[in-house]
Design a protein around this motif. Structure first.
Motif, PDB file in Angstrom:
ATOM      1  N   ASN A 317       0.814  -1.215   0.000  1.00 37.12           N
ATOM      2  CA  ASN A 317       0.000   0.000   0.000  1.00 37.12           C
ATOM      3  C   ASN A 317       0.848   1.266   0.000  1.00 37.12           C
ATOM      4  O   ASN A 317       0.354   2.346   0.308  1.00 37.12           O
ATOM      5  CB  ASN A 317      -0.936   0.009   1.222  1.00 37.12           C
ATOM      6  CG  ASN A 317      -0.168  -0.006   2.533  1.00 37.12           C
ATOM      7  OD1 ASN A 317       1.025  -0.279   2.553  1.00 37.12           O
ATOM      8  ND2 ASN A 317      -0.846   0.302   3.628  1.00 37.12           N
ATOM      9  N   GLU A 318       2.136   1.147  -0.330  1.00 32.90           N
ATOM     10  CA  GLU A 318       3.023   2.295  -0.326  1.00 32.90           C
ATOM     11  C   GLU A 318       3.556   2.619  -1.722  1.00 32.90           C
ATOM     12  O   GLU A 318       3.915   1.727  -2.481  1.00 32.90           O
ATOM     13  CB  GLU A 318       4.201   2.077   0.624  1.00 32.90           C
ATOM     14  CG  GLU A 318       3.843   2.262   2.081  1.00 32.90           C
ATOM     15  CD  GLU A 318       5.080   2.391   2.957  1.00 32.90           C
ATOM     16  OE1 GLU A 318       5.044   3.203   3.899  1.00 32.90           O
ATOM     17  OE2 GLU A 318       6.063   1.681   2.695  1.00 32.90           O
ATOM     18  N   ASN A 331       1.912   6.472   1.995  1.00 33.39           N
ATOM     19  CA  ASN A 331       1.084   5.356   2.410  1.00 33.39           C
ATOM     20  C   ASN A 331      -0.369   5.655   2.038  1.00 33.39           C
ATOM     21  O   ASN A 331      -0.982   6.585   2.578  1.00 33.39           O
ATOM     22  CB  ASN A 331       1.207   5.120   3.919  1.00 33.39           C
ATOM     23  CG  ASN A 331       0.526   3.838   4.363  1.00 33.39           C
ATOM     24  OD1 ASN A 331      -0.660   3.644   4.144  1.00 33.39           O
ATOM     25  ND2 ASN A 331       1.277   2.956   5.001  1.00 33.39           N
TER      26      ASN A 331
END
Length: 365
Positions: A317-318, A331
């Protein structure tokens, strides 16, 4: 140890039955590659297990849980080895690529522990290659220190643009190479890891803008490309599918000049920065009709706004955004920003960071 390891030992726990191979695979697959290379000398049984495709897959699944990034020195090295640094959970490790002192011009891509690198012998001016110089492509596995030099291709006046597709098996890949022919046409050649040689795909009307701004999703390679249309420079996406068919995809009008291509949860997405600090993410909905949907938009804090953005990649998710001096993370779950602290990096001394997953996969199919 050979006799012991060859016997099947059944252990019953909670009505589940495991064989010794399942137990060993579960334990060994959690070890780093450096330790597994040592474990291969324990017994023939252990060696065969660790070298099996099923174990390599299990180990790769475990490795993907650890986010990692790779750098290499961006200055010429004339030693026998080229150091490659990897960073996982705040820890830094160093590997060496045995390449006879070649200068790595760039990491093209990284997938399943294999890194495609390009280098050339001798000086170059901008993107031109002198007649006396050669351009090489290597497939490397930093963890096992294996390096495969691909067969040479015809020389070109300009440095070729590269792209790599992976799949369907673990270490099967194709390398696409685009050569400048004239103002309108480019020649494309493709290398197959199964065949072990290059073949010509003829001329194509478009060429990738850069080698680094490309992504492979479901065996299709996508590059960002720029073309002159009706007297103006227009951005679009060049794609090659697993059957080696070319196509182009239009991109949103407001993103036409310099978006970055990423694989976000198996979907082709564009990451673009606007104005003084807005981050947009577009997801492709229909490749044939070039339909896009804005998936994400957020503001970039002034202290995290990177000038001259050169590379973007996504893990979990980064989003990592980087230039040659600085790297920051965004993020998407928490909408927060943080600096990527790389204690070994120094301005103009290390390459752009690239996503990396340690594996046992061989470079040669």
């Amino acid at each position: 140890m050979d006799d012991f390891g060859s016997k099947l030992i059944r252990v019953t726990q909670n009505d589940n039955v495991f064989e010794v191979e399942d137990i060993l695979t579960n334990i060994l697959s959690r070890l780093p590659v450096k330790s597994l290379l040592i474990c291969k000398s324990v017994s023939k049984y252990w060696r065969d297990l660790i070298c099996s495709p099923s174990f390599m897959h299990s180990h790769l699944v475990q490795s993907r849980e650890n986010s990692s990034y790779a750098f290499y020195p961006s200055y010429p090295s004339w030693d026998d080895n080229i150091p490659l640094l990897t960073k996982t959970d705040g820890e830094t490790t160093q590997s060496f690529l045995d390449c006879d002192g070649f200068y790595f011009e760039g990491m093209v891509c990284s997938f399943n522990g294999l890194i495609c690198c390009t280098n050339f012998h001798g000086p170059f001016v901008y993107e031109r290659i002198e007649d006396s110089n050669t351009f090489d492509i290597h497939i490397c596995n930093p963890a096992t220190r294996e390096v495969l030099l691909l067969p040479p291709t015809p020389t070109s006046e300009y440095i070729p643009k590269i792209g790599v597709s992976f799949g369907p098996t673990l270490n099967e890949y194709k390398v696409f190479q685009f050569y400048y022919r004239d103002e309108q046409l480019y020649e494309c050649k493709v290398y197959s890891s199964i065949v072990g040689s290059w073949k010509s795909m003829g001329t194509v009307p478009y060429s990738p803008y850069t080698s680094s701004n490309h992504v492979c999703i479901n065996e299709t390679v996508f590059w960002f490309s720029l073309s002159m249309i009706d007297g103006r420079l227009v951005g679009h996406i060049l794609a090659v599918d697993k059957e080696e068919n070319f196509s182009t995809i239009r991109i949103p009008e407001e993103e036409t000049m310099r978006p970055f291509l990423v694989n976000l949860e198996g979907c082709l997405c564009l990451v673009a920065r606007h104005g003084l600090g807005q981050l947009d993410i577009w997801a492709l909905q229909d490749s044939k009709e070039s339909v896009w949907m804005k998936k994400w938009s957020d503001n970039i804090p002034q202290n995290f706004n990177i000038q001259g953005l050169s590379y973007v990649t996504v893990q979990k998710n980064e989003i990592l955004l980087a230039n040659w001096v600085r790297s920051v993370f965004y993020n998407m779950e928490t909408r927060t920003w943080r600096e990527f602290n790389w204690e070994h990096a120094h301005e103009d001394k290390f390459s752009l960071p690239m996503a990396y997953t340690e594996s046992l996969l061989p470079c040669k199919y």
